[in-house]
Motif scaffolding. Structure first.
Motif, PDB file in Angstrom:
ATOM      1  N   UNK A  47      23.033 -40.836  -2.062  1.00 47.57           N
ATOM      2  CA  UNK A  47      24.384 -40.928  -2.905  1.00 47.57           C
ATOM      3  C   UNK A  47      25.352 -41.414  -1.807  1.00 47.57           C
ATOM      4  N   UNK A  48      25.704 -40.744  -0.955  1.00 47.22           N
ATOM      5  CA  UNK A  48      26.642 -41.152   0.090  1.00 47.22           C
ATOM      6  C   UNK A  48      26.594 -42.541   0.671  1.00 47.22           C
ATOM      7  N   UNK A  49      25.628 -42.765   0.708  1.00 48.45           N
ATOM      8  CA  UNK A  49      25.286 -44.053   1.461  1.00 48.45           C
ATOM      9  C   UNK A  49      25.897 -45.654   0.817  1.00 48.45           C
ATOM     10  N   UNK A  50      25.939 -45.275  -0.608  1.00 47.34           N
ATOM     11  CA  UNK A  50      26.571 -46.252  -1.611  1.00 47.34           C
ATOM     12  C   UNK A  50      25.621 -47.318  -1.781  1.00 47.34           C
ATOM     13  N   UNK A  76      30.086 -50.858 -10.552  1.00 49.25           N
ATOM     14  CA  UNK A  76      30.690 -50.197  -9.619  1.00 49.25           C
ATOM     15  C   UNK A  76      30.448 -48.688  -9.301  1.00 49.25           C
ATOM     16  N   UNK A 131      28.219 -45.094 -10.660  1.00 46.89           N
ATOM     17  CA  UNK A 131      26.881 -44.555 -11.555  1.00 46.89           C
ATOM     18  C   UNK A 131      27.091 -44.625 -12.887  1.00 46.89           C
ATOM     19  N   UNK A 143      33.878 -52.124   1.953  1.00 45.95           N
ATOM     20  CA  UNK A 143      32.576 -51.735   1.482  1.00 45.95           C
ATOM     21  C   UNK A 143      32.761 -51.091  -0.011  1.00 45.95           C
ATOM     22  N   UNK A 203      32.034 -50.699  -4.128  1.00 53.97           N
ATOM     23  CA  UNK A 203      31.010 -49.990  -4.718  1.00 53.97           C
ATOM     24  C   UNK A 203      30.855 -48.511  -4.129  1.00 53.97           C
ATOM     25  N   UNK A 204      31.902 -47.873  -3.923  1.00 52.55           N
ATOM     26  CA  UNK A 204      32.012 -46.529  -3.276  1.00 52.55           C
ATOM     27  C   UNK A 204      31.548 -45.658  -4.400  1.00 52.55           C
ATOM     28  N   UNK A 205      30.402 -44.980  -4.178  1.00 52.78           N
ATOM     29  CA  UNK A 205      29.966 -44.162  -4.906  1.00 52.78           C
ATOM     30  C   UNK A 205      31.004 -42.739  -5.246  1.00 52.78           C
ATOM     31  N   UNK A 206      31.791 -42.951  -6.319  1.00 56.94           N
ATOM     32  CA  UNK A 206      32.622 -41.715  -6.262  1.00 56.94           C
ATOM     33  C   UNK A 206      33.560 -41.429  -5.218  1.00 56.94           C
ATOM     34  N   UNK A 211      32.554 -41.626  -2.224  1.00 56.54           N
ATOM     35  CA  UNK A 211      31.911 -40.693  -0.881  1.00 56.54           C
ATOM     36  C   UNK A 211      31.289 -41.726   0.192  1.00 56.54           C
ATOM     37  N   UNK A 212      31.653 -42.917   0.098  1.00 55.29           N
ATOM     38  CA  UNK A 212      31.027 -43.905   0.959  1.00 55.29           C
ATOM     39  C   UNK A 212      31.095 -43.506   2.307  1.00 55.29           C
TER      40      UNK A 212
END
Lengths: 350, 350
Positions: A152-155, A327, A329, B6, B8-11, B13-14
């Motif tokens: 999840x963190x990895x993007x 961009x 989830x 970078x 498309x940061x997942x919330x 947290x990237x």
DNA sequence: ATGAAAGCGCTAACAT
DNA sequence: ATGTTAGCGCTTTCAT
């Protein structure tokens, strides 16, 4: 260093491809304008745009995807990981994925995670995938709970097919209830000695499907207050050969089953062949139902559960594309329909 | 611009991944040294190397493949183009290709060239492939003669599977003689009214295989001074369904065949099912022989020609790797063995 | 054995 | 609407 001389020159004939700079020079504009023009961005005069297009055409210019990727961080590629490329189900899903990805301009990278080691190496570390693909479709490969966080963190956007692994979007079928439907069909036909050929790879792949189909089998029996003899449960590997072996074992039990539910058509067909080898006739002596509706199931007259394999892949790819576009989830979970296909491999007991 | 964040940061947290510079700083050396150390190049003191490795490990450093590709021109990826991802033969070949590529550290890009348009777009222009992959495996996709030159010049290594297209290395089987062997088997069994179910996609794909199997069929007949009735030749599409339709047509002819050679097992199995639907028994009423030795051929008792599908893919990949390593065309042409598998679908006439 | 620095071919601020 | 320019994260030449 400079010019990493595009080596591997085929007999020295390698033509030097045109760069954006060549196009800019030829069109008499700056590289920025070329970039904008060619990508259809606004703020480019129509006349300029066509001049640039002309120049690009003349020079047979093709943007270097690696340079774009480096500059933008978008790979325009997605990866699909499957346990087994050669398996029928996976090949169909792959076809479905490709069918939606290609038109969207995405490259498709295929990873096989056949062995636990491969899986570990591949899934245990989100980073390698990172700049290689924008997203990942995991087909029947469960991410161990510990690995979810890092992913999840990895993007990297991921969607799972075949099983749900929160918080990723998923596309599944209701394996448990579909399996129960298949077994109920047998029960409705009067069968009481019903055997199960399941597939036991949960450990290796964190693979939920076998367990769910197995659970559905037991659900259906339990509804009628029935249970299965322990010796009527055999475990295969989703292959014809393993289905044959499983059936051999089932037929050697003290009270052979009158009906068998196999967790995949490949195994069901192996079982049918085993029955034949034992001089039994399907469905006269034994009824068999499978799962998948393999390309060849109809020709076998195999009663089975159809699942929309190609669409499953297509839907997974679409979910991924949507997530990429958003961009963020999306939290979509598609549950695709299944259908009992009654054919000639099952019949009323007696 | 700088930092193309970078996205498309997942919330949000990237995690910012480590670059070679971070590693250099941490190890107290220059980026050049890090690059050398991590790639196992010479001229790095052992102590330095381990310090660098340590730092890389600590920071979970993963080199950005796009940056490497841009700098070196090597993609460390190869593409495989197939007419149809979901076909049994192609899925097996793909599996074989993957099995040798992955251990060699190459990514596998899959392209489907199902429609003539796709094919044209993909094969008609070598350039798009250029910086994307180091090489290309073309499975049963003939390059039109006009396109060969540009491809050679483009510097992309290609190998063809299923048919030979000079000057590229290839891996094939002798389709013509294998088909003749299959038909001779029928002839030796006393059959004289032998029909052919071929597949006629040559035009669409520059696909040589159907024509070769067809030629082998005629070769065998010609050896005995026999010929085939025109109405005993039907054309399918390598699918079960098309095989069924072809057989329906064959059985409707004025003198139905006593034996049938189908150019693929899928079609042979469709033909077997058609025979059954018509109340005929295989091999009692009609003998059938296929080609491929599909996973399910044995369960069907189908007499067929086995070809080592997975090895074919593996060999193709190996040839490509060799060519890449050599930096020059190797001119290797592997011809893989085939074998007649006699099973229950054929028997002596009468 | 190590480092400094010039690219690789793009994109995206930031001017103008 | 267009141009200038600073990166993206590596590799590699050339010094040292």
């Amino acid at each position: 260093m400079t010019a990493p001389r595009r080596s591997r020159s085929r007999a020295g004939s390698t033509a030097p491809r045109a760069t954006i700079e060549d196009v800019a020079r030829q069109a008499g504009v700056s590289v920025a304008t070329v970039s904008r023009a060619l990508r259809g961005l606004p703020n480019v005069a129509a006349s300029t745009r066509s001049r640039v297009e002309r120049a690009a055409e003349d020079l047979r210019y093709r943007p270097d995807p690696n340079a774009s990727r480096l500059a933008t961080g978008q790979a325009h590629a997605i990866g699909v990981a499957v346990p087994n490329i050669g398996g029928w189900y996976f090949s169909q899903v792959l076809a479905g994925v490709e069918a939606v990805l290609a038109p969207a301009g995405f490259d498709l990278l295929v990873y096989a995670a056949a062995e636990p080691d491969d899986r570990r190496r591949f899934l245990g570390d989100a980073l390698p995938a990172r700049q290689r693909v924008d997203g990942l479709v995991l087909v029947d490969l469960g991410l161990p709970a510990d690995d979810v966080g890092p992913w999840v963190d990895s993007g990297v956007c991921v969607v799972t097919i075949g099983q749900r692994t929160d918080p990723f979007p998923s596309v599944t079928v209701d394996n448990r209830s579909a399996a129960a439907t298949a077994v109920r069909h047998l029960l409705n036909l009067g069968h009481r000695e019903v055997a199960l050929i399941d597939a036991g790879d949960e450990k290796r792949f964190h693979f939920a499907v076998p367990g769910l189909r197995q659970a559905g089998f037991h659900d259906a029996l339990a509804e009628r207050g029935l249970s299965v003899r322990p010796e009527h449960v055999e475990t295969g590997l989703f292959t014809v050969e393993s289905g044959r072996a499983a059936m051999d074992a089932l037929l050697a039990t003290s009270v052979p089953p009158t009906a068998v539910f196999a967790a995949s058509d490949e195994m069901a067909i192996g079982a049918m062949d085993s029955a034949r080898q034992h001089g039994l006739t399907v469905p006269h002596d034994v009824s068999i139902v499978g799962f998948d509706d393999h390309d060849m199931a109809a020709a076998w007259g195999l009663t089975t559960i159809r699942q929309p394999v190609v669409d499953i892949g297509g839907r997974g790819a679409a979910l991924l594309l949507a997530e990429l576009a958003a961009g963020a989830p999306t939290g979509d979970h598609a549950v695709m329909p299944t259908q009992l296909m009654v054919r000639r491999s099952t019949r009323r007991l007696g």
